[in-house]
Design a protein around this motif. Sequence first.
Motif, mmCIF file in Angstrom:
data_model
loop_
_atom_site.group_PDB
_atom_site.id
_atom_site.type_symbol
_atom_site.label_atom_id
_atom_site.label_comp_id
_atom_site.label_asym_id
_atom_site.label_seq_id
_atom_site.Cartn_x
_atom_site.Cartn_y
_atom_site.Cartn_z
ATOM 1 N N ALA A 145 0.812 -1.218 0.000
ATOM 2 C CA ALA A 145 0.000 0.000 0.000
ATOM 3 C C ALA A 145 0.844 1.265 0.000
ATOM 4 N N LYS A 146 2.052 1.176 0.486
ATOM 5 C CA LYS A 146 2.943 2.338 0.520
ATOM 6 C C LYS A 146 3.754 2.486 -0.762
ATOM 7 N N GLY A 147 3.528 1.592 -1.715
ATOM 8 C CA GLY A 147 4.299 1.656 -2.954
ATOM 9 C C GLY A 147 5.675 1.040 -2.837
ATOM 10 N N GLU A 148 5.872 0.183 -1.826
ATOM 11 C CA GLU A 148 7.169 -0.434 -1.590
ATOM 12 C C GLU A 148 7.205 -1.843 -2.168
ATOM 13 N N GLY A 149 8.327 -2.193 -2.760
ATOM 14 C CA GLY A 149 8.454 -3.537 -3.301
ATOM 15 C C GLY A 149 9.701 -3.682 -4.145
ATOM 16 N N TRP A 150 10.044 -4.924 -4.481
ATOM 17 C CA TRP A 150 11.214 -5.211 -5.289
ATOM 18 C C TRP A 150 10.958 -4.853 -6.751
ATOM 19 N N VAL A 151 11.958 -4.317 -7.396
ATOM 20 C CA VAL A 151 11.838 -4.017 -8.829
ATOM 21 C C VAL A 151 11.952 -5.304 -9.644
ATOM 22 N N PHE A 152 12.887 -6.166 -9.263
ATOM 23 C CA PHE A 152 13.127 -7.399 -10.019
ATOM 24 C C PHE A 152 12.700 -8.594 -9.176
ATOM 25 N N LEU A 153 11.435 -9.003 -9.352
ATOM 26 C CA LEU A 153 10.900 -10.132 -8.594
ATOM 27 C C LEU A 153 11.392 -11.445 -9.170
ATOM 28 N N SER A 154 11.682 -12.371 -8.273
ATOM 29 C CA SER A 154 12.129 -13.688 -8.700
ATOM 30 C C SER A 154 10.963 -14.470 -9.291
ATOM 31 N N PRO A 155 11.133 -15.082 -10.471
ATOM 32 C CA PRO A 155 10.075 -15.918 -11.045
ATOM 33 C C PRO A 155 9.994 -17.281 -10.363
ATOM 34 N N VAL A 156 10.972 -17.572 -9.520
ATOM 35 C CA VAL A 156 11.032 -18.881 -8.864
ATOM 36 C C VAL A 156 10.555 -18.802 -7.412
ATOM 37 N N HIS A 157 10.914 -17.716 -6.718
ATOM 38 C CA HIS A 157 10.569 -17.556 -5.302
ATOM 39 C C HIS A 157 9.668 -16.326 -5.141
ATOM 40 N N PRO A 158 8.351 -16.521 -5.079
ATOM 41 C CA PRO A 158 7.405 -15.394 -4.979
ATOM 42 C C PRO A 158 7.700 -14.511 -3.762
ATOM 43 N N GLY A 159 7.616 -13.197 -3.988
ATOM 44 C CA GLY A 159 7.817 -12.242 -2.908
ATOM 45 C C GLY A 159 9.272 -11.921 -2.624
ATOM 46 N N GLU A 160 10.189 -12.554 -3.374
ATOM 47 C CA GLU A 160 11.608 -12.298 -3.172
ATOM 48 C C GLU A 160 12.234 -11.724 -4.449
ATOM 49 N N PRO A 161 13.340 -11.005 -4.306
ATOM 50 C CA PRO A 161 13.993 -10.469 -5.505
ATOM 51 C C PRO A 161 14.809 -11.552 -6.199
ATOM 52 N N ILE A 162 15.226 -11.277 -7.407
ATOM 53 C CA ILE A 162 16.094 -12.207 -8.114
ATOM 54 C C ILE A 162 17.421 -12.329 -7.376
ATOM 55 N N ASN A 163 18.076 -13.446 -7.558
ATOM 56 C CA ASN A 163 19.370 -13.688 -6.920
ATOM 57 C C ASN A 163 20.480 -13.176 -7.823
ATOM 58 N N PRO A 164 21.494 -12.495 -7.261
ATOM 59 C CA PRO A 164 22.611 -12.026 -8.102
ATOM 60 C C PRO A 164 23.261 -13.144 -8.907
ATOM 61 N N THR A 165 23.216 -14.368 -8.372
ATOM 62 C CA THR A 165 23.790 -15.499 -9.102
ATOM 63 C C THR A 165 23.065 -15.723 -10.416
#
Length: 390
Positions: free
Chosen positions: A277-297
């Motif tokens: 609701a505050k407009g906060e969130g990851w720009v690059f969401l992981s397609p494998v782990h919902p709610g988490e960002p992509i892994n640098p690996t």
Amino acid sequence: MPGLYLQVSKSGGKLWRLKYRLHGKENVYAIGAYPAIGLKKARELAWLAKTEVSEGKHPLKEKKAKIEEKRLSEDRTFKFVAEEWLKGKAPKLVEKSLAGFKGALANHLYPTLGKMPVADIKLGHISAVLGKLTSKGMMAMAKRCRTIIRSVLGFAHGREWVPNNVALGRSDELEISHAVTHSAALETPEELGRYLRRLDMSGDGSVQQALRLLALLPCRPGELSAMRWEDVNLSGAEWRYVVGKTKHLSRDKHIVPLPTQALAILRELHESRVVNAKGEGWVFLSPVHPGEPINPTSLLKAAQRLWPDGKISAHGFRSVFRTMAHEQLDIDFVVLELMLSHKMPGPLGATYARAQLLKQRREAAQEWGNYLDSLRSTTTQGDGQTNGDE
């Protein structure tokens, strides 16, 4: 010469002396022994002493101060100053980085520069050290040693032990060119252009979009993977975040100017963003782990799939930016270092950090974005698409 006379002792020794008055009191200054000092030299030294007296100075005190300064100057060797510099830097370094500095100093700098007074170090001495390393193909070590020399001499300059830092500037003798080998990737503009064209054909997933930004923005892969929408200002064309590598030292946010090419990517991602609701969130969401960002690996693996031609790393795009932006676009190294979120060495480091040179950095970011576009526009052999999906 008024006041100059030769005093002869009972043993026959002869000493030049100068009688003078300072602050209403008569004083005698011992110039030196005769015949080691002849009449001509005695007169010269007497004139120098009288000049100091006219300035309200005691010749003897001035002589002692000069002798002491000369002694201190000889004691302030490169090794002494480097160790003093490292004492202040050590608490801010991780163990691996500290070991790297100590190794470079002990193995490559102390053998040549260690015993030299810092005031005597010239550009030619530095060039000789760097040349020895580059002749062996040790380009990375040459760059590290150049950085250390600049920092140590900057430390000395800040304490007025040297009149200027001879290791700064853009002299050809300080340039370190990359050695181009078949095993190294993205060492030339042609290779970078080929990589970018393959990336353009690889799809529009989170990882591919992140890789496109990684080529545009000189940030670390981990910083890009953790990009959050609340830190991105699309209207102001900038991204602000606390640098993870130095967050234990400062919570100040590093500012990344966004060129039009980066804004286009982020605006496209913004349309399908997932935020609270505050407009906060990851720009690059992981397609494998919902709610988490992509892994640098994931960035590393995708880049390697795009570039089977040779070695490549996600972090290496910072080096590509630093090298090509300087060599191909002639962007000032100070601007580049600030864009890379590096702390500037020497006494001017804090000044640059405050000034931030945002205008110049914005111009440089756009120039870099335009340069990448120009590399894409030239088609060469070997541009075939390589699968870059996760």
